[in-house]
Design a protein around this motif. Sequence first.
Motif, PDB file in Angstrom:
ATOM      1  N   PHE A 103       0.821  -1.212   0.000  1.00 36.69           N
ATOM      2  CA  PHE A 103       0.000   0.000   0.000  1.00 36.69           C
ATOM      3  C   PHE A 103       0.860   1.269   0.000  1.00 36.69           C
ATOM      4  N   CYS A 104       2.078   1.183   0.532  1.00 35.49           N
ATOM      5  CA  CYS A 104       2.980   2.333   0.460  1.00 35.49           C
ATOM      6  C   CYS A 104       3.424   2.590  -0.976  1.00 35.49           C
ATOM      7  N   THR A 155      -4.243  10.589   0.528  1.00 37.51           N
ATOM      8  CA  THR A 155      -4.936   9.326   0.251  1.00 37.51           C
ATOM      9  C   THR A 155      -4.764   8.903  -1.201  1.00 37.51           C
ATOM     10  N   ILE A 156      -5.026   7.621  -1.438  1.00 41.43           N
ATOM     11  CA  ILE A 156      -4.999   7.066  -2.796  1.00 41.43           C
ATOM     12  C   ILE A 156      -5.909   5.838  -2.807  1.00 41.43           C
ATOM     13  N   THR A 157      -6.457   5.526  -3.964  1.00 42.68           N
ATOM     14  CA  THR A 157      -7.354   4.376  -4.057  1.00 42.68           C
ATOM     15  C   THR A 157      -6.730   3.254  -4.871  1.00 42.68           C
ATOM     16  N   GLY A 158      -7.269   2.075  -4.690  1.00 42.78           N
ATOM     17  CA  GLY A 158      -6.916   0.904  -5.483  1.00 42.78           C
ATOM     18  C   GLY A 158      -8.127  -0.004  -5.552  1.00 42.78           C
ATOM     19  N   LEU A 187     -10.332   0.024  -2.534  1.00 42.19           N
ATOM     20  CA  LEU A 187      -9.548   0.296  -1.333  1.00 42.19           C
ATOM     21  C   LEU A 187      -9.290   1.798  -1.257  1.00 42.19           C
ATOM     22  N   ILE A 188      -9.536   2.393  -0.100  1.00 43.44           N
ATOM     23  CA  ILE A 188      -9.211   3.802   0.139  1.00 43.44           C
ATOM     24  C   ILE A 188      -8.094   3.811   1.168  1.00 43.44           C
ATOM     25  N   MET A 189      -6.908   4.250   0.786  1.00 43.43           N
ATOM     26  CA  MET A 189      -5.725   4.095   1.642  1.00 43.43           C
ATOM     27  C   MET A 189      -5.108   5.441   2.012  1.00 43.43           C
ATOM     28  N   PHE A 190      -4.606   5.555   3.253  1.00 44.95           N
ATOM     29  CA  PHE A 190      -3.706   6.640   3.594  1.00 44.95           C
ATOM     30  C   PHE A 190      -2.378   6.402   2.880  1.00 44.95           C
ATOM     31  N   LYS A 191      -1.656   7.462   2.642  1.00 47.05           N
ATOM     32  CA  LYS A 191      -0.330   7.303   2.034  1.00 47.05           C
ATOM     33  C   LYS A 191       0.737   6.956   3.067  1.00 47.05           C
ATOM     34  N   HIS A 192       0.476   7.247   4.334  1.00 41.90           N
ATOM     35  CA  HIS A 192       1.445   6.879   5.370  1.00 41.90           C
ATOM     36  C   HIS A 192       1.141   5.468   5.874  1.00 41.90           C
ATOM     37  N   HIS A 193       2.082   4.862   6.527  1.00 38.05           N
ATOM     38  CA  HIS A 193       2.018   3.430   6.821  1.00 38.05           C
ATOM     39  C   HIS A 193       1.397   3.078   8.173  1.00 38.05           C
ATOM     40  N   SER A 231      -9.603  -8.444  10.060  1.00 39.51           N
ATOM     41  CA  SER A 231      -9.556  -9.078   8.749  1.00 39.51           C
ATOM     42  C   SER A 231      -8.747  -8.303   7.723  1.00 39.51           C
ATOM     43  N   ALA A 232      -7.966  -7.319   8.159  1.00 37.98           N
ATOM     44  CA  ALA A 232      -7.113  -6.592   7.222  1.00 37.98           C
ATOM     45  C   ALA A 232      -5.920  -7.460   6.830  1.00 37.98           C
ATOM     46  N   SER A 233      -5.673  -7.576   5.527  1.00 37.56           N
ATOM     47  CA  SER A 233      -4.547  -8.392   5.069  1.00 37.56           C
ATOM     48  C   SER A 233      -3.254  -7.581   5.009  1.00 37.56           C
ATOM     49  N   GLN A 234      -3.347  -6.253   5.174  1.00 36.94           N
ATOM     50  CA  GLN A 234      -2.179  -5.389   5.169  1.00 36.94           C
ATOM     51  C   GLN A 234      -2.172  -4.548   6.460  1.00 36.94           C
ATOM     52  N   ILE A 235      -1.002  -4.215   6.947  1.00 36.52           N
ATOM     53  CA  ILE A 235      -0.896  -3.351   8.135  1.00 36.52           C
ATOM     54  C   ILE A 235      -1.246  -1.931   7.794  1.00 36.52           C
ATOM     55  N   HIS A 236      -0.877  -1.507   6.610  1.00 33.88           N
ATOM     56  CA  HIS A 236      -1.107  -0.139   6.138  1.00 33.88           C
ATOM     57  C   HIS A 236      -2.605   0.195   6.160  1.00 33.88           C
ATOM     58  N   PRO A 237      -2.991   1.367   6.702  1.00 35.59           N
ATOM     59  CA  PRO A 237      -4.428   1.682   6.782  1.00 35.59           C
ATOM     60  C   PRO A 237      -4.994   2.143   5.441  1.00 35.59           C
TER      61      PRO A 237
END
Length: 285
Positions: A193-194, A213-216, A228-234, A279-285
């Motif tokens: 996600f980073c 933010t960024i989407t995927g 997916l709506i993600m923060f850019k920080h980890h 149930s998150a498969s990634q640590i990144h929010p």
Amino acid sequence: MARCSPRKAAGFAILTVFFIVVILKLRAGANDRPFIEEVPPFSTSTQMTRRLPVSNHDLLSFAFVQKKCFPSISNVTAYNIAHVAELIQACTDPIVLASRLPAMLTELFDIETRTGELHIPADFLPKIRTWLDNKEPLIAEVSKQVITTVFNRVTHESVVFNPLRANRPGPTGTGARDYVEFVVAESAGDCDFCRAKTRTAEDVFGRIETQHTITGANAFKYSQLHGLIMFKHHNPTVWSRPQFLELMGTAMEWFRRAHAHTPALSYPHLMWDILPKASASQIHP
């Protein structure tokens, strides 16, 4: 995580992929007799309905319905459950019709199968291959995923099936604060996600990017459009109120674009799963 679903569900029902089996099975009991597979012919289905012993035939056996309605299908799975339901609804066997099973399926359940499409960047493909053990049929399925939704017309509950999600990365760890700090530091160096632009899938209508933010696209969908709506920080435990509001704004823009792409999808659904136990498969929010 954001998705658009065709109905506003009251929550995921405690259903299984074998809900048809539940509907069809005989009630267990010490004095139950096996279902007789043939009865003398009657001139009309109405007469047959009156003549059938209700105590023994209120629910048909799965084996009998399988033999009469879908003999070529040995197992009911998430991949074929919609097709099996269609075959039962189209079944012309007089005993099955007299049981009202085809009518009950139509009256009780709305079953829809949709295809969710996404693009896999070249840098993200090796990780997908690792998750799916380099099984080519599964890898090919990622780009066009079949999602089946079963909606209960009576309770307004729904359940979503996407068998491919069983292969996504699973949760680990204890959830304690020291564990969180450890996995945040450990995962930062190789976080997908980073590096969202090259190591996450992309929605067919493109990405949305703002300052924070960024989407995927979710690589393992459970709706036709599942983003997916993600923060850019980890770090998932560090964010400000303005950043949170920006994240929600990005989600709303994703909903608008998703609806513009597929107008039939009218009900937005937003959930936020942080860390493995959610149930998150990634640590990144």
